[in-house]
Design a protein around this motif. Sequence first.
Motif, PDB file in Angstrom:
ATOM      1  N   LYS A 131      39.912   3.327  10.218  1.00 26.01           N
ATOM      2  CA  LYS A 131      38.769   2.641  10.836  1.00 26.01           C
ATOM      3  C   LYS A 131      37.599   3.606  11.010  1.00 26.01           C
ATOM      4  CE  LYS A 131      41.436  -0.790  13.374  1.00 26.01           C
ATOM      5  NZ  LYS A 131      41.898  -1.216  14.709  1.00 26.01           N
ATOM      6  N   LYS A 132      37.890   4.828  11.456  1.00 25.24           N
ATOM      7  CA  LYS A 132      36.828   5.827  11.622  1.00 25.24           C
ATOM      8  C   LYS A 132      36.198   6.181  10.282  1.00 25.24           C
ATOM      9  CE  LYS A 132      38.688   7.993  15.794  1.00 25.24           C
ATOM     10  NZ  LYS A 132      39.319   9.202  16.352  1.00 25.24           N
ATOM     11  N   TYR A 133      37.050   6.365   9.266  1.00 25.72           N
ATOM     12  CA  TYR A 133      36.560   6.693   7.920  1.00 25.72           C
ATOM     13  C   TYR A 133      35.589   5.620   7.427  1.00 25.72           C
ATOM     14  CZ  TYR A 133      36.572   7.433   2.863  1.00 25.72           C
ATOM     15  OH  TYR A 133      36.195   7.638   1.563  1.00 25.72           O
ATOM     16  N   MET A 134      35.928   4.365   7.662  1.00 25.80           N
ATOM     17  CA  MET A 134      35.102   3.262   7.189  1.00 25.80           C
ATOM     18  C   MET A 134      33.736   3.237   7.855  1.00 25.80           C
ATOM     19  SD  MET A 134      38.104   0.389   6.886  1.00 25.80           S
ATOM     20  CE  MET A 134      36.978  -0.966   6.726  1.00 25.80           C
ATOM     21  N   ASN A 135      33.604   3.866   9.014  1.00 28.19           N
ATOM     22  CA  ASN A 135      32.324   3.885   9.722  1.00 28.19           C
ATOM     23  C   ASN A 135      31.499   5.139   9.444  1.00 28.19           C
ATOM     24  OD1 ASN A 135      32.248   1.387  11.209  1.00 28.19           O
ATOM     25  ND2 ASN A 135      34.009   2.156  12.306  1.00 28.19           N
ATOM     26  N   LEU A 136      32.026   6.044   8.638  1.00 23.10           N
ATOM     27  CA  LEU A 136      31.272   7.243   8.285  1.00 23.10           C
ATOM     28  C   LEU A 136      30.206   6.912   7.258  1.00 23.10           C
ATOM     29  CD1 LEU A 136      34.176   9.831   7.820  1.00 23.10           C
ATOM     30  CD2 LEU A 136      32.599   9.681   9.755  1.00 23.10           C
ATOM     31  N   ILE A 137      29.131   7.698   7.258  1.00 19.60           N
ATOM     32  CA  ILE A 137      28.147   7.530   6.194  1.00 19.60           C
ATOM     33  C   ILE A 137      28.750   8.033   4.891  1.00 19.60           C
ATOM     34  CG2 ILE A 137      26.163   7.673   7.751  1.00 19.60           C
ATOM     35  CD1 ILE A 137      25.704  10.526   6.703  1.00 19.60           C
ATOM     36  N   GLU A 138      28.195   7.610   3.786  1.00 18.82           N
ATOM     37  CA  GLU A 138      28.758   7.901   2.468  1.00 18.82           C
ATOM     38  C   GLU A 138      28.965   9.399   2.231  1.00 18.82           C
ATOM     39  OE1 GLU A 138      27.724   6.999  -2.203  1.00 18.82           O
ATOM     40  OE2 GLU A 138      26.765   5.803  -0.648  1.00 18.82           O
ATOM     41  N   ALA A 139      28.019  10.220   2.645  1.00 21.51           N
ATOM     42  CA  ALA A 139      28.134  11.672   2.425  1.00 21.51           C
ATOM     43  C   ALA A 139      29.336  12.239   3.172  1.00 21.51           C
ATOM     44  CB  ALA A 139      26.857  12.380   2.851  1.00 21.51           C
ATOM     45  N   ASP A 140      29.571  11.756   4.379  1.00 18.95           N
ATOM     46  CA  ASP A 140      30.718  12.238   5.155  1.00 18.95           C
ATOM     47  C   ASP A 140      32.030  11.704   4.578  1.00 18.95           C
ATOM     48  OD1 ASP A 140      29.070  13.697   6.793  1.00 18.95           O
ATOM     49  OD2 ASP A 140      29.006  12.182   8.376  1.00 18.95           O
ATOM     50  N   GLN A 141      32.019  10.475   4.067  1.00 21.94           N
ATOM     51  CA  GLN A 141      33.214   9.964   3.400  1.00 21.94           C
ATOM     52  C   GLN A 141      33.545  10.829   2.186  1.00 21.94           C
ATOM     53  OE1 GLN A 141      32.405   5.833   2.508  1.00 21.94           O
ATOM     54  NE2 GLN A 141      33.190   5.157   4.487  1.00 21.94           N
ATOM     55  N   LYS A 142      32.518  11.246   1.460  1.00 20.15           N
ATOM     56  CA  LYS A 142      32.724  12.112   0.289  1.00 20.15           C
ATOM     57  C   LYS A 142      33.360  13.426   0.720  1.00 20.15           C
ATOM     58  CE  LYS A 142      31.618  13.750  -3.988  1.00 20.15           C
ATOM     59  NZ  LYS A 142      32.713  14.652  -4.229  1.00 20.15           N
ATOM     60  N   SER A 143      32.935  13.986   1.842  1.00 25.00           N
ATOM     61  CA  SER A 143      33.521  15.231   2.346  1.00 25.00           C
ATOM     62  C   SER A 143      35.002  15.050   2.670  1.00 25.00           C
ATOM     63  CB  SER A 143      32.783  15.714   3.596  1.00 25.00           C
ATOM     64  OG  SER A 143      31.465  16.054   3.279  1.00 25.00           O
ATOM     65  N   VAL A 144      35.328  13.925   3.292  1.00 26.53           N
ATOM     66  CA  VAL A 144      36.728  13.634   3.609  1.00 26.53           C
ATOM     67  C   VAL A 144      37.527  13.475   2.318  1.00 26.53           C
ATOM     68  CG1 VAL A 144      38.309  11.949   4.648  1.00 26.53           C
ATOM     69  CG2 VAL A 144      36.219  12.615   5.856  1.00 26.53           C
ATOM     70  N   ASP A 145      36.965  12.758   1.361  1.00 21.10           N
ATOM     71  CA  ASP A 145      37.633  12.569   0.066  1.00 21.10           C
ATOM     72  C   ASP A 145      37.913  13.911  -0.607  1.00 21.10           C
ATOM     73  OD1 ASP A 145      37.372   9.857   0.510  1.00 21.10           O
ATOM     74  OD2 ASP A 145      35.683   9.606  -0.876  1.00 21.10           O
ATOM     75  N   ASP A 146      36.904  14.793  -0.594  1.00 23.30           N
ATOM     76  CA  ASP A 146      37.061  16.114  -1.216  1.00 23.30           C
ATOM     77  C   ASP A 146      38.155  16.924  -0.529  1.00 23.30           C
ATOM     78  OD1 ASP A 146      35.035  15.489  -2.988  1.00 23.30           O
ATOM     79  OD2 ASP A 146      33.505  16.670  -1.951  1.00 23.30           O
ATOM     80  N   LEU A 147      38.214  16.853   0.802  1.00 22.96           N
ATOM     81  CA  LEU A 147      39.238  17.575   1.545  1.00 22.96           C
ATOM     82  C   LEU A 147      40.627  17.040   1.213  1.00 22.96           C
ATOM     83  CD1 LEU A 147      40.103  19.661   3.647  1.00 22.96           C
ATOM     84  CD2 LEU A 147      39.698  17.930   5.405  1.00 22.96           C
ATOM     85  N   ILE A 148      40.764  15.724   1.148  1.00 18.94           N
ATOM     86  CA  ILE A 148      42.058  15.128   0.800  1.00 18.94           C
ATOM     87  C   ILE A 148      42.476  15.565  -0.602  1.00 18.94           C
ATOM     88  CG2 ILE A 148      43.221  12.942   0.252  1.00 18.94           C
ATOM     89  CD1 ILE A 148      41.604  11.717   2.619  1.00 18.94           C
ATOM     90  N   ASP A 149      41.556  15.514  -1.554  1.00 16.66           N
ATOM     91  CA  ASP A 149      41.865  15.944  -2.924  1.00 16.66           C
ATOM     92  C   ASP A 149      42.292  17.402  -2.963  1.00 16.66           C
ATOM     93  OD1 ASP A 149      41.286  13.426  -3.905  1.00 16.66           O
ATOM     94  OD2 ASP A 149      39.255  13.963  -4.573  1.00 16.66           O
ATOM     95  N   PHE A 150      41.582  18.242  -2.224  1.00 18.39           N
ATOM     96  CA  PHE A 150      41.898  19.667  -2.177  1.00 18.39           C
ATOM     97  C   PHE A 150      43.311  19.886  -1.630  1.00 18.39           C
ATOM     98  CE2 PHE A 150      42.189  23.504   0.450  1.00 18.39           C
ATOM     99  CZ  PHE A 150      42.010  24.479  -0.516  1.00 18.39           C
ATOM    100  N   LEU A 151      43.618  19.263  -0.499  1.00 18.14           N
ATOM    101  CA  LEU A 151      44.933  19.434   0.119  1.00 18.14           C
ATOM    102  C   LEU A 151      46.046  18.853  -0.754  1.00 18.14           C
ATOM    103  CD1 LEU A 151      44.013  18.636   3.825  1.00 18.14           C
ATOM    104  CD2 LEU A 151      44.544  20.881   2.845  1.00 18.14           C
ATOM    105  N   TYR A 152      45.794  17.726  -1.380  1.00 18.55           N
ATOM    106  CA  TYR A 152      46.784  17.119  -2.265  1.00 18.55           C
ATOM    107  C   TYR A 152      47.071  18.043  -3.451  1.00 18.55           C
ATOM    108  CZ  TYR A 152      49.050  13.779  -5.378  1.00 18.55           C
ATOM    109  OH  TYR A 152      49.940  13.162  -6.212  1.00 18.55           O
TER     110      TYR A 152
END
Length: 126
Positions: A96-117
Amino acid sequence: MYAVFAKLLEDNNIKSSTVAKATGISNGTFSDWKNGRSNPGPKTLKKIANYFNVSVDYLITGKEPTIDFLYSEDNAEFLIEIQKKSHNQNFVDRIKKYMNLIEADQKSVDDLIDFLYDKEKKEEAD
């Protein structure tokens, strides 16, 4: 991005000073934004979007996000699986929090998930 804000002002016959007063955002912030000296942060964007009753996505892109992809056949099975396995309330809250982030912040979260994966997969392979 300012162009969308300017269009909202024009379409609603409102001055930026009216928005400033109603939202607590300074007139200087709008002036800096208009002149390209700065861009509003997430909280400011949210206040402006709320004022005009539009999404932050609309304020940034001039287009409302579509949710058609959520209901595609490709995603149906995946969404059902998530619903069945989402017994972890913490996970649901984070989504729910992710869905309320602006696109740039969602991209940062996506990049972090990809990095950790990728890191975890590399460690498993070693």
